[in-house]
Design a protein around this motif. Structure first.
Motif, PDB file in Angstrom:
ATOM      1  N   THR A   1      -8.087  21.353 -29.119  1.00 43.77           N
ATOM      2  CA  THR A   1      -8.677  21.983 -27.939  1.00 43.77           C
ATOM      3  C   THR A   1     -10.199  21.910 -27.961  1.00 43.77           C
ATOM      4  OG1 THR A   1      -8.312  23.993 -29.167  1.00 43.77           O
ATOM      5  CG2 THR A   1      -6.917  23.660 -27.246  1.00 43.77           C
TER       6      THR A   1
ATOM      7  N   LYS B   1      -2.259  26.162 -24.613  1.00 46.43           N
ATOM      8  CA  LYS B   1      -3.346  25.238 -24.960  1.00 46.43           C
ATOM      9  C   LYS B   1      -3.661  24.338 -23.767  1.00 46.43           C
ATOM     10  CE  LYS B   1       0.436  22.729 -27.183  1.00 46.43           C
ATOM     11  NZ  LYS B   1       1.151  22.473 -28.412  1.00 46.43           N
TER      12      LYS B   1
ATOM     13  N   GLN C   1       4.432  33.455 -26.432  1.00 43.53           N
ATOM     14  CA  GLN C   1       3.999  32.287 -27.206  1.00 43.53           C
ATOM     15  C   GLN C   1       5.061  31.928 -28.240  1.00 43.53           C
ATOM     16  OE1 GLN C   1       0.140  33.138 -28.816  1.00 43.53           O
ATOM     17  NE2 GLN C   1      -0.538  34.084 -26.902  1.00 43.53           N
TER      18      GLN C   1
ATOM     19  N   ILE D   1      10.896  25.783 -22.753  1.00 46.72           N
ATOM     20  CA  ILE D   1       9.431  25.688 -22.818  1.00 46.72           C
ATOM     21  C   ILE D   1       8.942  25.909 -21.392  1.00 46.72           C
ATOM     22  CG2 ILE D   1       7.468  24.261 -23.573  1.00 46.72           C
ATOM     23  CD1 ILE D   1       9.493  24.367 -25.791  1.00 46.72           C
TER      24      ILE D   1
ATOM     25  N   ARG E   1       2.097  25.809 -21.427  1.00 44.93           N
ATOM     26  CA  ARG E   1       1.278  25.704 -22.634  1.00 44.93           C
ATOM     27  C   ARG E   1       0.111  26.667 -22.559  1.00 44.93           C
ATOM     28  NH1 ARG E   1       1.074  19.733 -20.910  1.00 44.93           N
ATOM     29  NH2 ARG E   1       3.299  19.336 -21.068  1.00 44.93           N
TER      30      ARG E   1
ATOM     31  N   ASN F   1      -0.247  12.973 -26.294  1.00 41.67           N
ATOM     32  CA  ASN F   1      -1.066  14.164 -26.064  1.00 41.67           C
ATOM     33  C   ASN F   1      -2.520  13.818 -25.801  1.00 41.67           C
ATOM     34  OD1 ASN F   1       1.217  15.448 -26.715  1.00 41.67           O
ATOM     35  ND2 ASN F   1       0.324  16.776 -28.268  1.00 41.67           N
TER      36      ASN F   1
ATOM     37  N   THR G   1       2.333  27.623 -32.073  1.00 37.05           N
ATOM     38  CA  THR G   1       2.456  26.274 -31.489  1.00 37.05           C
ATOM     39  C   THR G   1       1.527  26.033 -30.307  1.00 37.05           C
ATOM     40  OG1 THR G   1       4.156  26.970 -29.932  1.00 37.05           O
ATOM     41  CG2 THR G   1       4.916  26.174 -32.096  1.00 37.05           C
ATOM     42  N   GLY G   2       1.132  27.126 -29.629  1.00 38.20           N
ATOM     43  CA  GLY G   2       0.343  26.944 -28.399  1.00 38.20           C
ATOM     44  C   GLY G   2       1.225  26.674 -27.199  1.00 38.20           C
ATOM     45  N   ASP G   3       2.548  26.636 -27.416  1.00 37.77           N
ATOM     46  CA  ASP G   3       3.481  26.466 -26.299  1.00 37.77           C
ATOM     47  C   ASP G   3       3.984  27.841 -25.873  1.00 37.77           C
ATOM     48  OD1 ASP G   3       3.611  23.584 -26.106  1.00 37.77           O
ATOM     49  OD2 ASP G   3       4.603  23.637 -28.062  1.00 37.77           O
TER      50      ASP G   3
ATOM     51  N   TYR H   1      12.890  19.817 -29.209  1.00 44.38           N
ATOM     52  CA  TYR H   1      11.470  20.222 -29.132  1.00 44.38           C
ATOM     53  C   TYR H   1      10.847  20.132 -30.516  1.00 44.38           C
ATOM     54  CZ  TYR H   1       7.799  23.912 -29.218  1.00 44.38           C
ATOM     55  OH  TYR H   1       6.661  24.634 -29.403  1.00 44.38           O
TER      56      TYR H   1
ATOM     57  N   TYR I   1      -6.168  15.948 -25.115  1.00 49.71           N
ATOM     58  CA  TYR I   1      -6.883  17.214 -24.952  1.00 49.71           C
ATOM     59  C   TYR I   1      -8.097  16.967 -24.063  1.00 49.71           C
ATOM     60  CZ  TYR I   1      -4.037  20.135 -27.861  1.00 49.71           C
ATOM     61  OH  TYR I   1      -2.991  20.872 -28.345  1.00 49.71           O
TER      62      TYR I   1
END
Ligand code: MCA
Ligand code: AMP
Length: 509
Positions: A168, A400, A350, A395, A398, A409, A381-383, A302, A411
């Motif tokens: 991030t 994040k 979270q 899920i 996010r 991915n 996890t940030g999910d 996941y 950022y």
């Protein structure tokens, strides 16, 4: 007892060394015996170069059997394998080499000059080449090595690999994965997904990420059965190979591309027993259309680089679209609120995970590692997600600021930093918007200023200056020029508002 991951995999190799391990695009086969010999040659070569257990070996090559031998050779020599996406450019490679200080860097001949320059700066002792067909001085020198190697014993906590994931803050983090992290997850998945004699895995994923390198390859090697080993995903090619396969793993884009082909039918999947999807959300429409077209139910799971696979829909039992199923054996999952308190069933919070497959922390970042774990050892996890009354996990989003495009991915911060230093840019914000092929695509909103001649930057100029520095999949597919960025009362950019504003960028594409 040694817990070297290679020895764990080897325990699954078939008794007959002539049994096929890889079936290549031209139909030729590489046997398990040959895999053993070639990985021994790579291990011998690494040792001859002075690689010691714990040394990093960075690898940025295209997928080939030789690349797989090298991965296994690293494990056998006790080295720490550091794979890099071959799309990475100067900015990214420079950072990884400087941060991980590998002893060896194996690259494609196309970037030899750049690799030499960056390796020199980072103090990397050896740069070797491996071309896209598996040739080059790495292969040449390995061929001259003995084909036997006594695999170096490793403790379960010793590092097997470092995989960089963007962060991030814009700074990539090297997730340290131990031999035990890999072994535990591979063994769980092999059993959970019912691998059995006679399986043939169609392998079309890249082998520089957890999905293609660990999840797919480990399951197949542990099973001692062949993989149809293809250089990359190609829907047409998949159509011709699926009838010879029993298992396929892919990101959602693979499934939408298969469905887009009218030739993809129930007959194509006649021998298939398992389709696995992961790395990004599988749309319920895709799940349902796939079911209707093929009578097969995609199994969604996941995971994350930092801990391999966390949850999976059941192999036997109901696979529920829009969910990622249940926590895998050996993994604990909880959903918590901002204060780390478990939420009620059905409430969103979270996602945190704990288990033997969860990584050892971020390379060179003890503080960051500490921040990402709760006091009682759960990884954040940030999910965002929820668990329903039957135990299925979904899920939901996010926490994040992350874009996942075609399973890769991105950022935004990393891209924003690169855009902001382009002369003529005042400020930028990068977001992900819906994309019919990639799920999400990167888009930039930029505030620009005119130069002394009254000229302002164009979209093409911004894109051109990012290419060459950043991997192509991170480069915005669209750049919009705006006068102001939407901000909240704290002055923070409101990405949600931007996402809404540009949501239809790729509608009808
Ligand atoms: C390529 N391009 C992309 C992407 N891939 N743009 C956005 N997102 C992408 N994913 C761009 C290139 O920069 C290039 O742009 C143009 O598309 C053509 O490139 P090419 O390589 O020919 O594209 P492709 O062959 O169609 O590749 C798309 C793909 C591939 C098949 C979806 O990206 C892929 O295989 N993705 C899977 C990634 C993966 O393995 N993820 C697992 C991560 P230009 O022409 O402008 O240069 S592991 C993980 O997430 C966790 C652990 C988990 O749960 O699994
Ligand atoms: P990576 O850091 O590349 O390993 O990507 C991990 C991230 O991918 C996770 O934190 C999730 O955000 C996302 N992800 C993986 N599998 C799924 C899935 N089945 N559904 C939704 N998101 C997923």
């Amino acid at each position: 007892m040694s817990e070297n991951m290679y020895e764990i995999l080897q325990a699954g190799f078939p008794e007959n060394p002539g049994s096929a391990c890889l079936i290549l695009p031209d139909g030729s086969e590489i046997s398990y015996g040959r895999l053993r010999q070639e990985s021994a040659r790579c291990a011998n070569l690494l040792v001859s170069l002075g690689v010691e257990p714990g040394d990093r070996v960075a690898v940025q090559v295209r997928k080939s059997p030789q690349a797989l031998f090298l991965y296994l050779g690293c494990l056998r020599a006790g080295a720490v394998y550091l794979p890099m996406n071959d799309a990475y450019q100067r900015h990214e490679i420079e950072y990884f080499l400087a941060d991980a200080t590998p002893r060896v860097f194996v690259c494609r001949p196309q970037i030899k000059a750049l690799a030499g320059e960056l390796a020199g700066k980072a103090g990397v002792s050896h740069v070797l080449e491996l071309d896209d067909e598996g040739g080059g001085d790495l292969a040449g020198r390995a061929a001259a090595q003995p084909d036997h190697f006594t695999t170096i014993p490793r403790d379960g906590n010793d590092l097997a690999a470092i995989l960089y994931t963007s962060g991030t803050t814009g700074r990539s983090k090297g997730a340290m994965l131990s031999h035990r992290n890999l072994a535990v997850n591979a063994q769980v998945l092999h059993k959970y997904w019912g691998f059995k004699p006679g399986d043939v895995l169609l392998h079309m994923l890249p082998i520089f990420h957890v999905h293609g390198l660990f999840v797919a390859i480990h399951c197949s090697l542990l099973n001692g059965t062949p993989m149809l080993f293809e250089p990359k995903f190609d829907a047409q090619r998949a159509l011709s190979l699926l009838p010879k396969a029993t298992v396929f793993m892919g990101v959602p884009t693979y499934y939408t591309r298969l469905l887009a082909d009218p030739g993809f039918t129930k007959e194509t999947c006649v021998n298939m027993r398992l389709f696995v999807s992961g790395s990004a959300p599988l749309l319920i429409e895709t799940f349902q259309e796939f079911q209707q077209r093929t009578s097969q139910t995609i199994l969604e799971r996941y995971g994350m680089t930092e801990g391999n696979m966390f949850a999976s829909n059941p192999y036997d039992g109901e696979r529920r679209g829009g969910t990622v199923g249940f926590p895998l054996p050996e993994v604990a999952i909880r959903i918590v609120d901002e204060q780390n308190r478990p939420v009620e069933i059905g409430d969103v919070g979270q996602i945190q995970v704990k288990g033997k497959s969860v990584f050892r922390g971020y390379w060179n970042m003890p503080e960051k590692t500490k921040e990402e774990f709760s006091a009682d050892g759960f990884f954040k996890t940030g999910d965002m997600g929820k668990i329903d009354k039957d135990g299925y996990i979904s899920i939901i989003g996010r926490a994040k600021d992350l874009v996942i495009s075609g399973g890769l991915n991105i950022y935004p911060k990393e891209i924003e930093e690169m855009i902001d230093i382009i002369p003529g840019v005042t400020e930028s914000a990068v977001i992900g918007v819906p994309h019919p092929d990639f799920g999400e695509a990167v888009v930039a909103a930029v505030i620009r200023q005119k130069n002394e001649r009254g000229l302002a930057l164009t979209e093409a100029e911004i894109i051109a200056s990012l290419k060459g520095e950043l991997a192509g999949f991170k480069v915005p597919k669209r750049v919009y020029f705006i006068d102001d960025l939407p901000r909240n009362s704290m002055g923070k950019i409101q990405k949600k508002a931007l996402r809404e504003q540009f949501a239809s960028s790729f509608k009808g594409n």
